[in-house]
Scaffold this active site. Structure first.
Site, mmCIF file in Angstrom:
data_model
loop_
_atom_site.group_PDB
_atom_site.id
_atom_site.type_symbol
_atom_site.label_atom_id
_atom_site.label_comp_id
_atom_site.label_asym_id
_atom_site.label_seq_id
_atom_site.Cartn_x
_atom_site.Cartn_y
_atom_site.Cartn_z
ATOM 1 N N GLU A 63 -2.327 -2.666 -10.479
ATOM 2 C CA GLU A 63 -0.878 -2.665 -10.713
ATOM 3 C C GLU A 63 -0.452 -4.060 -11.137
ATOM 4 O OE1 GLU A 63 0.963 -1.381 -7.125
ATOM 5 O OE2 GLU A 63 0.554 0.734 -7.500
ATOM 6 N N ILE A 71 0.856 -1.196 0.000
ATOM 7 C CA ILE A 71 0.000 0.000 0.000
ATOM 8 C C ILE A 71 0.891 1.244 0.000
ATOM 9 C CG2 ILE A 71 -1.937 1.142 1.153
ATOM 10 C CD1 ILE A 71 -2.826 -1.577 0.548
ATOM 11 N N HIS A 72 1.429 1.579 -1.172
ATOM 12 C CA HIS A 72 2.227 2.809 -1.263
ATOM 13 C C HIS A 72 1.294 3.965 -1.609
ATOM 14 C CE1 HIS A 72 2.445 2.810 -5.751
ATOM 15 N NE2 HIS A 72 2.249 1.524 -5.575
ATOM 16 N N ALA A 73 1.852 5.070 -2.070
ATOM 17 C CA ALA A 73 1.053 6.290 -2.229
ATOM 18 C C ALA A 73 -0.209 6.096 -3.085
ATOM 19 C CB ALA A 73 1.919 7.402 -2.800
#
Lengths: 314, 95
Positions: B94, B20-22
């Site tokens: 993604e 859970i990045h930006a």
């Protein structure tokens, strides 16, 4: 969300305080996962002399000049019997102050029972004080709150309020006016020294902020290192809320509203927000007003006294 | 009314490679903000953050394989959780 740590390991102590105190583990490496469950440290003088009643076995044991000298002067059978007995009580570790060098027998026992021996260059009192302060901090209650922590005119201000009421925008405005950001969005609070509610910046978020419409910004690179700090005692809490016509907002400020944080009562200022109100200015004013109150001057009370006095004259 | 507002807890595992990045955080927060229900998320009890706040969600630094615990209260909580689960399982478009 309030939580309290019940124990820390010897390794955590070394990681947390090792650099500052120049701790060096010299033996008993297999015992680094031993847990420390008491915030106090102990000097085991009496136990070394053979009196084990009420021995504080959960505490870190600090050996200073007296203990080290005593150990040198007892016979080796007494040495191994007494130290051996202590080490079997599952004490967390020994810290030897003033960088004294332990006897080879002591080191051998430490390796046998896996009780770490840590050497520290500081004088005994400093080792005792620093270590107990660090431990106390670890064991103190902590919690996380949703809000922004700022330093405004030297006062620690926690700005809270519902999502999208404008906390971050208001904080940005304060930074722009030269005030200091501690942490945005999620602030960790800890009770320190038993009397201060201290807020810490979150290590992952750092001094980044999210501003609707712009995105993530970095306060340190935008405003310089003068605009940030890592922690701050909280002097008062500002609660922002949407202006409600039917709500009765504070008009005098004679009485202090208080809010409870980690069992401490902290002054709370409720500020209603509506377009055209300069909230940053209001917070600056509140900070100065709280500072005056802290110094013993309450403007509202002072004003009221003058009012009463002038009525008496008539 | 009280029946509708009951607390629902669901555990969801992060499966996309970068965690859970930006960008995933913003997708998650945007989804949460479309609903009336409150949504909180944590790794463990202690670290619960508001899932409607992007900095909070990013603070979790939830990498691939992390089990996230979502807690919701509110009338449309169930629906929100379904949406969140769908989003996480879609790997945030993604990978």
């Amino acid at each position: 969300m309030k939580s309290e740590k019940k124990s820390v390991t010897v390794k955590e102590l070394l990681d947390g305080l090792g650099d500052e105190m120049k701790f060096k583990v010299i033996s008993g490496f297999n015992g680094l996962q031993r847990s420390i469950t008491a915030a106090e440290v102990n000097r085991p003088g009496l136990a070394l002399a053979g009196y084990y009643e009420h021995f504080a076995k959960h505490r870190l044991q600090v050996l200073g000049l007296v203990e080290m000298d005593y150990l040198k002067n007892i016979s080796s059978s007494e040495h191994s019997e007494r130290l051996g007995r202590l080490m079997q009580m599952r004490i967390p570790a020994f810290i030897i102050a003033r960088n004294f060098i332990p006897l080879p027998e002591t080191v051998a026992l430490s390796n046998k029972y896996n009780v770490p021996i840590i050497r520290a260059p500081g004088i005994t009192m400093r080792v005792v004080n620093k270590t107990s302060m660090w431990l106390e901090e670890q064991f103190s209650p902590s919690t996380k709150v949703h809000g922004v922590l700022m330093e405004v005119y030297g006062m620690g201000v926690l700005i809270t309020g519902k999502a999208s009421v404008g906390k971050s925008e208001c904080a940005l405005s304060l930074v722009e006016r030269g005030h200091i950001l501690v942490g945005d969005d999620v602030v960790t609070l800890k009770l320190t020294e038993g009397m201060f509610v201290t807020g810490y910046a979150n290590p992952t978020i750092g001094h980044h902020m999210e501003i609707r419409g712009i995105g993530i910004i970095n306060i340190q690179s935008l405003y310089g290192v003068k605009s940030i700090r890592m922690w701050k005692h909280i002097d008062f809490v500002v609660t922002l809320e949407e202006w409600q016509e039917d709500s009765n907002y504070e008009r005098l400020g004679i009485d202090n509203n208080l809010i409870e944080l980690l069992g401490m009562e902290i002054p709370n200022v409720l500020i209603p927000v509506k377009p055209g109100r300069d909230v940053a200015l209001l917070i600056e004013t509140a900070a100065q007003n709280e500072k005056l109150k802290k110094l013993g001057f309450n403007a509202a009370r002072d004003f009221n006294e003058h009012l009463i006095a002038s009525m008496k004259k008539k | 009314m009280t029946v509708n507002n009951k607390e629902i807890i669901r555990e969801i595992i992060v499966i996309n490679k970068l965690g859970i990045h930006a960008r995933p955080s913003s997708m998650l927060v945007q989804t949460a903000n479309q609903y009336e229900a409150d949504l909180f998320v944590s790794h463990d009890e202690q670290d619960e953050v508001n899932a409607k706040s992007i900095m909070g969600v990013m603070m979790l630094a939830a990498g691939q394989g992390t089990k996230l615990r979502f807690r919701t209260t509110g009338p449309d909580g169930e629906e929100l959780l379904n949406k969140i689960e769908q989003l996480i399982n879609s790997k945030f478009n993604e990978d």
